[in-house]
Design an enzyme around this catalytic site. Structure first.
Site, PDB file in Angstrom:
ATOM      1  N   LYS A  83     -14.132  -9.453  -3.600  1.00  0.00           N
ATOM      2  CA  LYS A  83     -12.813 -10.937  -4.411  1.00  0.00           C
ATOM      3  C   LYS A  83     -12.316 -10.401  -2.978  1.00  0.00           C
ATOM      4  O   LYS A  83     -11.670  -9.843  -2.078  1.00  0.00           O
ATOM      5  CB  LYS A  83     -12.066  -9.515  -4.872  1.00  0.00           C
ATOM      6  CG  LYS A  83     -11.186 -10.410  -6.599  1.00  0.00           C
ATOM      7  CD  LYS A  83     -10.501  -9.475  -7.200  1.00  0.00           C
ATOM      8  CE  LYS A  83      -9.129 -10.663  -7.861  1.00  0.00           C
ATOM      9  NZ  LYS A  83      -9.209  -9.544  -9.404  1.00  0.00           N
ATOM     10  N   VAL A  84     -11.387 -11.744  -2.589  1.00  0.00           N
ATOM     11  CA  VAL A  84     -11.236 -12.449  -1.621  1.00  0.00           C
ATOM     12  C   VAL A  84      -9.747 -12.816  -1.862  1.00  0.00           C
ATOM     13  O   VAL A  84      -9.658 -13.929  -2.535  1.00  0.00           O
ATOM     14  CB  VAL A  84     -12.457 -13.327  -0.894  1.00  0.00           C
ATOM     15  CG1 VAL A  84     -11.979 -13.513   0.068  1.00  0.00           C
ATOM     16  CG2 VAL A  84     -13.798 -12.889  -0.411  1.00  0.00           C
TER      17      VAL A  84
END
Ligand code: G3P
Length: 214
Positions: A83-84
């Site tokens: 998750k960025v």
């Protein structure tokens, strides 16, 4: 529509799985902090419960750090989705993750152009935060509609993951619009299951059944 549980609470995740509701899990640094467990321990526990995509968020804000953290996370298990945050340095990393075959969930999306650019960078999932838009009087579900239209216009494969869902209405609207996935807290999943007429109806059936014994 796939259903992910947005939680770092393994009791909740286990219970939702037992109900057959869970296709995957999303976490974020706030949920990890709330769990009171070390990040790696929590991920291992979730991996043992759920066989599906599990989003684990990086905390670096520069591409180099995001890539290092993300590769380590992806190396833990094939179900981990990195998750960025949706920032320029994040998209630089997403482009490289995509080339390396590492799945990503681009988070903190608040506009349709952000969603389009994330898809162009190669995001596997885009997470528009509908509840936080509602909080500032900007209808969150309009964003899901806009992204669905844009992605369909260009046959974009990035999956829309409706996030920051806080109510059964978010769930119903997301399904009507055609969101690929919704992630919701355990409390919202339970709200979706319950209906007062179900409870009233069941009580009457059981009360009437008791009368057959008299
Ligand atoms: O998946 C993102 C979600 O955890 C954010 O939810 O309720 O903190 O806006 P919320």
């Amino acid at each position: 529509m796939k259903i992910f549980i947005d939680s770092g609470n393994t009791d909740e995740i286990r219970e939702a799985c037992a109900l057959g509701l869970v296709d995957g899990v999303t976490t974020n640094p706030s949920l990890v902090a709330k769990s009171g467990k070390p990040f790696r321990q929590l991920l291992d526990e979730i991996l043992a419960i759920v066989d599906g995509p599990i989003s684990a968020e990086v905390i670096s804000t520069h591409a180099e750090g995001i890539l290092k953290e993300g590769r380590e996370l992806a190396g833990i298990h094939h179900n981990i989705v990195v998750k960025v945050p949706l920032i320029p340095e994040g998209l630089k990393a997403v482009r490289i993750f995509s080339q390396e075959g590492i799945k990503t969930n681009v988070t903190l999306c608040f506009s349709a152009p952000q969603a389009l650019l994330s898809a162009k960078a190669g995001a596997t999932y885009i997470s528009p935060f509908v509840g936080r838009l509602d909080d500032i009087s900007a209808p969150g579900m309009n964003l899901i509609e806009d992204i669905r239209t844009i992605y369909d216009n260009y046959a974009i494969e990035t999956q829309i993951l409706t996030a920051s869902a806080r109510s059964p209405m978010h769930f119903m609207e997301a399904a009507k619009i055609g969101s690929d996935v919704i992630t919701a807290p355990f409390s919202v999943l339970m709200q979706l299951l319950s209906h007062p007429l179900t409870d009233i109806g069941l009580k009457k059936f059981l009360d009437d059944w008791e009368k057959t014994k008299k």
